[in-house]
Design a protein around this motif. Structure first.
Motif, PDB file in Angstrom:
ATOM      1  N   THR A 174       0.332  -0.823   0.124  1.00  0.00           N
ATOM      2  CA  THR A 174      -0.150  -0.195   0.398  1.00  0.00           C
ATOM      3  C   THR A 174       0.574   0.964   0.224  1.00  0.00           C
ATOM      4  O   THR A 174       2.211   1.180   1.136  1.00  0.00           O
ATOM      5  CB  THR A 174      -0.954  -0.065   1.540  1.00  0.00           C
ATOM      6  OG1 THR A 174       0.081  -0.092   2.999  1.00  0.00           O
ATOM      7  CG2 THR A 174      -1.940  -1.181   1.573  1.00  0.00           C
ATOM      8  N   ASP A 175       0.289   2.132   0.064  1.00  0.00           N
ATOM      9  CA  ASP A 175       0.802   3.882  -0.394  1.00  0.00           C
ATOM     10  C   ASP A 175       1.759   3.661   1.016  1.00  0.00           C
ATOM     11  O   ASP A 175       3.024   3.993   1.876  1.00  0.00           O
ATOM     12  CB  ASP A 175       0.065   5.069  -0.199  1.00  0.00           C
ATOM     13  CG  ASP A 175      -0.427   5.336  -2.175  1.00  0.00           C
ATOM     14  OD1 ASP A 175       0.797   4.191  -2.897  1.00  0.00           O
ATOM     15  OD2 ASP A 175      -1.173   5.114  -2.377  1.00  0.00           O
ATOM     16  N   PHE A 176       1.110   3.132   2.459  1.00  0.00           N
ATOM     17  CA  PHE A 176       2.038   3.184   3.699  1.00  0.00           C
ATOM     18  C   PHE A 176       2.623   2.557   3.873  1.00  0.00           C
ATOM     19  O   PHE A 176       3.385   2.902   4.622  1.00  0.00           O
ATOM     20  CB  PHE A 176      -0.279   3.489   4.443  1.00  0.00           C
ATOM     21  CG  PHE A 176       0.999   3.218   6.008  1.00  0.00           C
ATOM     22  CD1 PHE A 176       1.063   4.083   6.419  1.00  0.00           C
ATOM     23  CD2 PHE A 176       0.970   1.513   6.954  1.00  0.00           C
ATOM     24  CE1 PHE A 176       1.737   4.545   7.598  1.00  0.00           C
ATOM     25  CE2 PHE A 176       1.549   2.361   8.089  1.00  0.00           C
ATOM     26  CZ  PHE A 176       1.397   3.149   8.834  1.00  0.00           C
ATOM     27  N   GLY A 177       2.473   1.304   3.337  1.00  0.00           N
ATOM     28  CA  GLY A 177       3.756   0.650   3.282  1.00  0.00           C
ATOM     29  C   GLY A 177       4.763   0.685   2.054  1.00  0.00           C
ATOM     30  O   GLY A 177       6.158   0.774   2.925  1.00  0.00           O
ATOM     31  N   PRO A 230      12.165   3.187   2.611  1.00  0.00           N
ATOM     32  CA  PRO A 230      13.949   4.168   3.144  1.00  0.00           C
ATOM     33  C   PRO A 230      14.291   3.527   4.270  1.00  0.00           C
ATOM     34  O   PRO A 230      16.043   3.312   4.222  1.00  0.00           O
ATOM     35  CB  PRO A 230      13.419   5.570   2.948  1.00  0.00           C
ATOM     36  CG  PRO A 230      12.211   5.655   2.692  1.00  0.00           C
ATOM     37  CD  PRO A 230      11.281   4.249   2.251  1.00  0.00           C
ATOM     38  N   ILE A 231      13.600   2.886   5.776  1.00  0.00           N
ATOM     39  CA  ILE A 231      13.830   2.681   6.356  1.00  0.00           C
ATOM     40  C   ILE A 231      14.340   1.365   5.980  1.00  0.00           C
ATOM     41  O   ILE A 231      15.799   0.472   6.456  1.00  0.00           O
ATOM     42  CB  ILE A 231      13.118   2.380   7.265  1.00  0.00           C
ATOM     43  CG1 ILE A 231      12.398   3.854   7.254  1.00  0.00           C
ATOM     44  CG2 ILE A 231      13.270   1.267   8.802  1.00  0.00           C
ATOM     45  CD1 ILE A 231      10.822   3.892   8.535  1.00  0.00           C
ATOM     46  N   ALA A 239      18.071   1.445   4.216  1.00  0.00           N
ATOM     47  CA  ALA A 239      18.848   2.078   5.563  1.00  0.00           C
ATOM     48  C   ALA A 239      19.037   0.527   5.741  1.00  0.00           C
ATOM     49  O   ALA A 239      20.909   0.675   6.167  1.00  0.00           O
ATOM     50  CB  ALA A 239      18.249   3.011   5.890  1.00  0.00           C
ATOM     51  N   LEU A 240      18.362  -0.518   6.630  1.00  0.00           N
ATOM     52  CA  LEU A 240      18.978  -1.443   6.608  1.00  0.00           C
ATOM     53  C   LEU A 240      19.816  -2.645   6.314  1.00  0.00           C
ATOM     54  O   LEU A 240      20.849  -3.058   6.831  1.00  0.00           O
ATOM     55  CB  LEU A 240      17.984  -2.002   7.902  1.00  0.00           C
ATOM     56  CG  LEU A 240      17.253  -1.474   8.837  1.00  0.00           C
ATOM     57  CD1 LEU A 240      15.632  -2.832   9.514  1.00  0.00           C
ATOM     58  CD2 LEU A 240      17.509  -1.680  10.220  1.00  0.00           C
ATOM     59  N   GLY A 241      19.340  -2.782   5.382  1.00  0.00           N
ATOM     60  CA  GLY A 241      20.433  -3.158   3.919  1.00  0.00           C
ATOM     61  C   GLY A 241      21.762  -2.964   3.634  1.00  0.00           C
ATOM     62  O   GLY A 241      22.468  -3.503   3.727  1.00  0.00           O
ATOM     63  N   ARG A 242      21.797  -1.243   3.287  1.00  0.00           N
ATOM     64  CA  ARG A 242      23.265  -0.496   3.499  1.00  0.00           C
ATOM     65  C   ARG A 242      24.096  -1.184   4.350  1.00  0.00           C
ATOM     66  O   ARG A 242      24.795  -1.300   4.747  1.00  0.00           O
ATOM     67  CB  ARG A 242      23.086   0.703   3.423  1.00  0.00           C
ATOM     68  CG  ARG A 242      22.571   0.726   1.675  1.00  0.00           C
ATOM     69  CD  ARG A 242      22.400   2.579   1.428  1.00  0.00           C
ATOM     70  NE  ARG A 242      21.633   3.125   2.147  1.00  0.00           N
ATOM     71  CZ  ARG A 242      20.528   4.155   2.472  1.00  0.00           C
ATOM     72  NH1 ARG A 242      20.043   2.595   1.151  1.00  0.00           N
ATOM     73  NH2 ARG A 242      20.112   4.497   3.557  1.00  0.00           N
TER      74      ARG A 242
END
Length: 50
Positions: free
Chosen positions: A14-17, A22-23, A26-29
């Protein structure tokens, strides 16, 4: 859902999902940047558990 065998289902955010992208990125990076240390810690923990 599609009437095929094996069953096929498609999901989408969803748009909310999508606000989590970005979070998660960031965890992946962070994981990529610390891969060597993380791998070492995991292997050491596995060795100590056996």
């Amino acid at each position: 859902m599609y009437p095929v065998v094996p069953p096929k289902v498609e999901y989408s955010l969803t748009d909310f999902g999508k606000t989590l992208i970005p979070i998660i990125s960031a965890l992946g990076r962070w994981g990529d940047e610390h891969e060597e240390l993380l791998r070492s810690l995991i292997l050491n923990r596995l060795k100590s558990e056996s």
